[in-house]
Structures are given as C-alpha cells and as structure tokens.
Motif scaffolding. Sequence first.
Motif, PDB file in Angstrom:
ATOM      1  N   SER A  65       1.082  -1.170  -0.001  1.00 28.96           N
ATOM      2  CA  SER A  65      -0.069  -0.049   0.027  1.00 28.96           C
ATOM      3  C   SER A  65       0.980   1.185   0.015  1.00 28.96           C
ATOM      4  O   SER A  65       2.072   1.197   0.064  1.00 28.96           O
ATOM      5  CB  SER A  65      -0.660  -0.002   1.277  1.00 28.96           C
ATOM      6  N   GLY A  66       0.422   2.379  -0.015  1.00 31.58           N
ATOM      7  CA  GLY A  66       0.995   3.615  -0.239  1.00 31.58           C
ATOM      8  C   GLY A  66       0.300   4.781  -0.517  1.00 31.58           C
ATOM      9  O   GLY A  66      -0.857   4.664  -1.543  1.00 31.58           O
ATOM     10  N   SER A  67       0.554   6.037  -0.514  1.00 31.35           N
ATOM     11  CA  SER A  67       0.034   7.067  -0.824  1.00 31.35           C
ATOM     12  C   SER A  67       0.956   8.433  -1.033  1.00 31.35           C
ATOM     13  O   SER A  67       1.589   8.602  -0.444  1.00 31.35           O
ATOM     14  CB  SER A  67      -0.924   7.626  -0.187  1.00 31.35           C
ATOM     15  N   MET A  68       1.064   9.075  -2.133  1.00 31.76           N
ATOM     16  CA  MET A  68       1.615  10.401  -2.267  1.00 31.76           C
ATOM     17  C   MET A  68       0.905  11.409  -2.138  1.00 31.76           C
ATOM     18  O   MET A  68       1.407  12.625  -2.057  1.00 31.76           O
ATOM     19  CB  MET A  68       2.224  10.278  -3.835  1.00 31.76           C
ATOM     20  N   THR A  69      -0.476  11.172  -1.574  1.00 32.81           N
ATOM     21  CA  THR A  69      -1.363  12.409  -1.649  1.00 32.81           C
ATOM     22  C   THR A  69      -1.323  12.967   0.037  1.00 32.81           C
ATOM     23  O   THR A  69      -1.983  13.947   0.204  1.00 32.81           O
ATOM     24  CB  THR A  69      -2.919  12.060  -1.880  1.00 32.81           C
ATOM     25  N   GLN A  70      -0.863  11.992   0.843  1.00 36.07           N
ATOM     26  CA  GLN A  70      -0.740  12.649   2.228  1.00 36.07           C
ATOM     27  C   GLN A  70       0.143  13.770   2.560  1.00 36.07           C
ATOM     28  O   GLN A  70       1.163  13.946   1.435  1.00 36.07           O
ATOM     29  CB  GLN A  70      -0.678  11.459   3.120  1.00 36.07           C
ATOM     30  N   GLN A  71       0.319  14.434   3.700  1.00 38.34           N
ATOM     31  CA  GLN A  71       1.108  15.295   3.837  1.00 38.34           C
ATOM     32  C   GLN A  71       2.592  15.060   3.723  1.00 38.34           C
ATOM     33  O   GLN A  71       3.582  15.314   3.397  1.00 38.34           O
ATOM     34  CB  GLN A  71       0.905  15.940   5.140  1.00 38.34           C
ATOM     35  N   ARG A  72       2.837  13.696   4.454  1.00 42.23           N
ATOM     36  CA  ARG A  72       4.068  12.887   4.304  1.00 42.23           C
ATOM     37  C   ARG A  72       3.736  11.595   3.531  1.00 42.23           C
ATOM     38  O   ARG A  72       3.125  10.703   4.058  1.00 42.23           O
ATOM     39  CB  ARG A  72       4.380  12.489   5.650  1.00 42.23           C
TER      40      ARG A  72
END
Length: 124
Positions: A65-72
């Motif tokens: 999983s993962g995300s680039m849309t979060q603050q970090r």
Amino acid sequence: MATNWSADPRCPAHLRAEVEARALSFPPAFLNEPANGEVFENVDLCRERLQGFAFTQGFAIVQTSGSMTQQRPRFYFQCIYYGRKTRNTRDLEEHVERDENGEITTRRKQEATNINVRDCSYHL
C-alpha cells in the motif's frame, strides 16, 4: 560486506556467477539491512534499494500500500511470502469446476496456481 558477498551454496552452479555479479552491481549500502531514518527522493528509489537488499537475502519485496497524496507520503512493503493465506480479491472458487462435457463452469480458469504464502512477517 559488498566486496565479499557470495551466493548461497544452494544456488545452481550455472547461475552463481550471474547472481554474484548482479548483487555486487548494487551500491554497497543496498547489501545492508534497511535502517530507520533512510530517506529517498522517490518511491522508485526506495523500492530499488529494498529489492537490492532482499535479492541478496534470497527473497523479494512487494509494495502492499502507499500514497503520495498525504502530507508525508508513505508506502508499505512486505516480503513476497507475507500472509497466512492466499488473497482472493476476485472471490474465485477454490477449484475449477467442469460440466459433464468438460467445459469450465466456474470463474476460476486455472487449477494450478503459484502460492507464495509462507507467513513471513518481514515488512517496512
């Protein structure tokens, strides 16, 4: 570690030189276990570093999983052998079923599939 790494003794002889050359082509830091606080410019470089370490240890890493849309931005990686049972995200039947004419009647089309599950808990 980088200059004296060698393939596992169980590695087939005809592949040993290729495996060792590949492992020694990584930057020396890739051969050491990942440490807290390592920072990467992007997720691709992080994945490459993790795969380099995993390769030298005889396993592989997958991104779960993962995300680039979060603050970090954050990403989670696990050993390819993670989990206790195979995921069935498509809700396929356990086995292929056929009618009396031998035609497949289930959504599952292949009986023999590869199962990597070995309950490995290695994750980052």
